[in-house]
Design an enzyme around this catalytic site. Structure first.
Site, PDB file in Angstrom:
ATOM      1  N   ASP A 110      26.138  72.790   0.321  1.00  0.00           N
ATOM      2  CA  ASP A 110      26.232  71.649   0.779  1.00  0.00           C
ATOM      3  C   ASP A 110      27.845  70.939   0.667  1.00  0.00           C
ATOM      4  O   ASP A 110      29.122  72.310   1.312  1.00  0.00           O
ATOM      5  CB  ASP A 110      25.792  70.551  -0.375  1.00  0.00           C
ATOM      6  CG  ASP A 110      26.739  70.095  -1.650  1.00  0.00           C
ATOM      7  OD1 ASP A 110      27.579  70.776  -1.764  1.00  0.00           O
ATOM      8  OD2 ASP A 110      25.868  69.670  -2.601  1.00  0.00           O
ATOM      9  N   HIS A 139      29.929  72.132  -2.548  1.00  0.00           N
ATOM     10  CA  HIS A 139      29.559  73.229  -4.057  1.00  0.00           C
ATOM     11  C   HIS A 139      29.086  74.184  -3.428  1.00  0.00           C
ATOM     12  O   HIS A 139      28.513  74.945  -2.127  1.00  0.00           O
ATOM     13  CB  HIS A 139      27.975  72.618  -4.624  1.00  0.00           C
ATOM     14  CG  HIS A 139      28.327  71.764  -5.240  1.00  0.00           C
ATOM     15  ND1 HIS A 139      27.599  70.806  -4.927  1.00  0.00           N
ATOM     16  CD2 HIS A 139      29.156  71.573  -6.130  1.00  0.00           C
ATOM     17  CE1 HIS A 139      28.545  69.271  -5.880  1.00  0.00           C
ATOM     18  NE2 HIS A 139      28.591  70.028  -6.595  1.00  0.00           N
ATOM     19  N   SER A 157      29.325  69.610 -12.058  1.00  0.00           N
ATOM     20  CA  SER A 157      28.093  70.184 -10.971  1.00  0.00           C
ATOM     21  C   SER A 157      28.025  72.424 -10.991  1.00  0.00           C
ATOM     22  O   SER A 157      27.357  72.684 -10.092  1.00  0.00           O
ATOM     23  CB  SER A 157      28.164  69.279  -9.536  1.00  0.00           C
ATOM     24  OG  SER A 157      29.472  69.756  -9.333  1.00  0.00           O
TER      25      SER A 157
END
Ligand SMILES: *[C@@H]1O[C@H](CO)[C@@H](O)[C@H](O)[C@H]1NC(C)=O
Ligand SMILES: *[C@@H]1O[C@H](CO)[C@@H](O)[C@H](O)[C@H]1NC(C)=O
Ligand SMILES: *[C@@H]1O[C@H](CO)[C@@H](O)[C@H](O)[C@H]1NC(C)=O
Ligand SMILES: *[C@@H]1O[C@H](CO)[C@@H](O)[C@H](O)[C@H]1NC(C)=O
Length: 370
Positions: free
Chosen positions: A334, A337, A43
């Site tokens: 978040d 991340h 991610s």
């Protein structure tokens, strides 16, 4: 007769297309430091590959992308640009590297981003979130890409020469810890069977095969990111008790350190044993150290966006949830991340090392020049 003529015309027009594409690429190389840039990862690099997968590991909804040009969610797991976006800019690309999942025609000559949220070195990592393109799959898809590039050049030697000038960035491994070894409910089998030493050995054995496969597919200039201080991310601080007044879950950082140390040896080993290999190690841990206040960052242990509190996407932003206004003051967007400002610093220091330990043996700027 008519059929033959049409067929010839189609072949001719394909040739023209190919020639135009190659000319375009050659013109662009004046400004670009490499003709092509391929990205493998999780991610931290995903820019939309997961959007149509039935997975909870996706970020194609607000407030993700709030600071991206156009303020649109794209699938990037941050408020703005991610590390590959900043690297592409630093390398002189005029646009971000496209997703492999939604690529168009000649995109492949400029490079593709294979990054996929929740993906790991091991195929099983991230399975709780749903389907994802594991490192093995990303490498296999790249095998198909190199086949297509060879077909475009219609000359194996020329295609190989082209591919060895590209930059390859690999940033993977965090999910083998966060969404495998240290996954809590249910606890992963690997954490019950293996010590953290054994687990690191297992990851490195697999990673070694994957990096060698990339070499066999023509990659030479390869920057590999070590795993960062994932014991310091808000989600792990929430899940695990922190001890001895440390701001982080130290045991996770220690376990990841075992992997990183072996990765450095692996990279030296590849450089010593594979002709013309130019692997380099980006020390994400070293880049994360230092005083964040120097760039105005104040909040280190909390997310900027309001996060989901349960379910497989716990720790990711809540859809249309609240978001902080001072996003340049947060390390994390978040619970997992980094914010755009953190990504900017990571990209800058991996491109041009600020401290000698940021990259070894060379930073990306030297890697692409040598
Ligand atoms: C293939 O490419 C190489 C390197 O660019 C060139 O030397 C060679 O002549 C080419 N072969 C053919 C058949 O076009
Ligand atoms: C990476 O950085 C960390 C933190 O400064 C350091 O302990 C480690 O030795 C570095 N690794 C390499 C290979 O430079
Ligand atoms: C985050 O850090 C601040 C300041 O160091 C501290 O007061 C606060 O309790 C921490 N919050 C969490 C959730 O650990
Ligand atoms: C990234 O950092 C560079 C150097 O500090 C700065 O010039 C640039 O504006 C930053 N980009 C964004 C989008 O914050």
């Amino acid at each position: 007769m008519a059929t033959i003529t049409i067929t010839k015309w189609i072949i001719l027009s394909i040739n023209i297309l190919v020639i135009q594409t190659l000319t375009l690429t050659l013109t662009l190389t004046h400004a670009q430091q490499v003709p092509c840039f391929f990205i493998f990862g999780d991610s931290q690099t995903d820019n939309g590959n997961n959007n149509r997968l039935l997975t909870s590991a996706k970020a194609n909804y607000r407030p993700y992308g709030i600071d991206f040009p156009g303020a649109i969610p794209t699938g990037r797991f941050t408020n703005g640009k991610n590390i590959p976006d900043f690297l592409a800019e630093l390398l002189g690309f005029s646009n971000p590297i496209p997703t492999f999942a939604f690529r168009r025609g000649s995109d492949i000559l400029r490079g593709l981003n294979y990054g996929s949220g929740a993906a790991g070195i091991l195929d099983s990592s991230g399975i709780r979130q749903g389907p994802r393109f594991s490192m093995n799959e990303q490498v296999a898809i790249h095998g198909a890409t190199t086949g297509q590039i060879t077909a475009i050049f219609r000359n194996r030697t020329a295609a190989d020469n082209y591919l060895r000038q590209c930059l390859y960035v690999v940033n993977i491994g965090s999910n083998d810890y966060i969404n495998n070894y240290y996954y809590q409910k249910p606890r992963s089998l690997s954490s019950l069977i293996y010590t953290s030493d054994q687990f690191a050995d297992q990851l490195i054995a697999q990673f070694s095969r994957q990096l060698r496969r990339l070499y066999d597919l023509g990659s030479r200039k390869v920057a590999v990111y070590g795993i960062g201080l994932i014991g310091c991310i808000p989600q792990e601080i929430l899940l695990y008790p922190i001890t001895n007044g440390s701001p982080c879950v130290d045991k996770i950082n220690v376990a990841v350190g075992l992997f990183n140390a072996r990765l450095v040896s692996l990279i030296n080993n590849l450089n010593n044993n594979l002709p013309n290999a130019q692997f380099t190690y980006i020390n994400a841990t070293n880049i994360a150290l230092g005083d964040p206040a120097l760039i105005g960052v104040k909040v280190l242990n909390a997310s900027c966006c309001e996060v989901q509190t349960s379910g497989p996407a716990a720790g990711q932003c809540l859809r249309d949830g609240a978001v902080c206004g001072n996003r340049k003051e947060y390390i994390f967007f978040d619970n997992f991340h980094p914010t755009e400002i953190s990504n900017n610093v990571t990209a800058l220091r991996s491109y041009r090392a600020l401290l000698p330990a940021d990259a070894s043996p060379v930073d990306i700027e030297r890697l692409v020049r040598q």
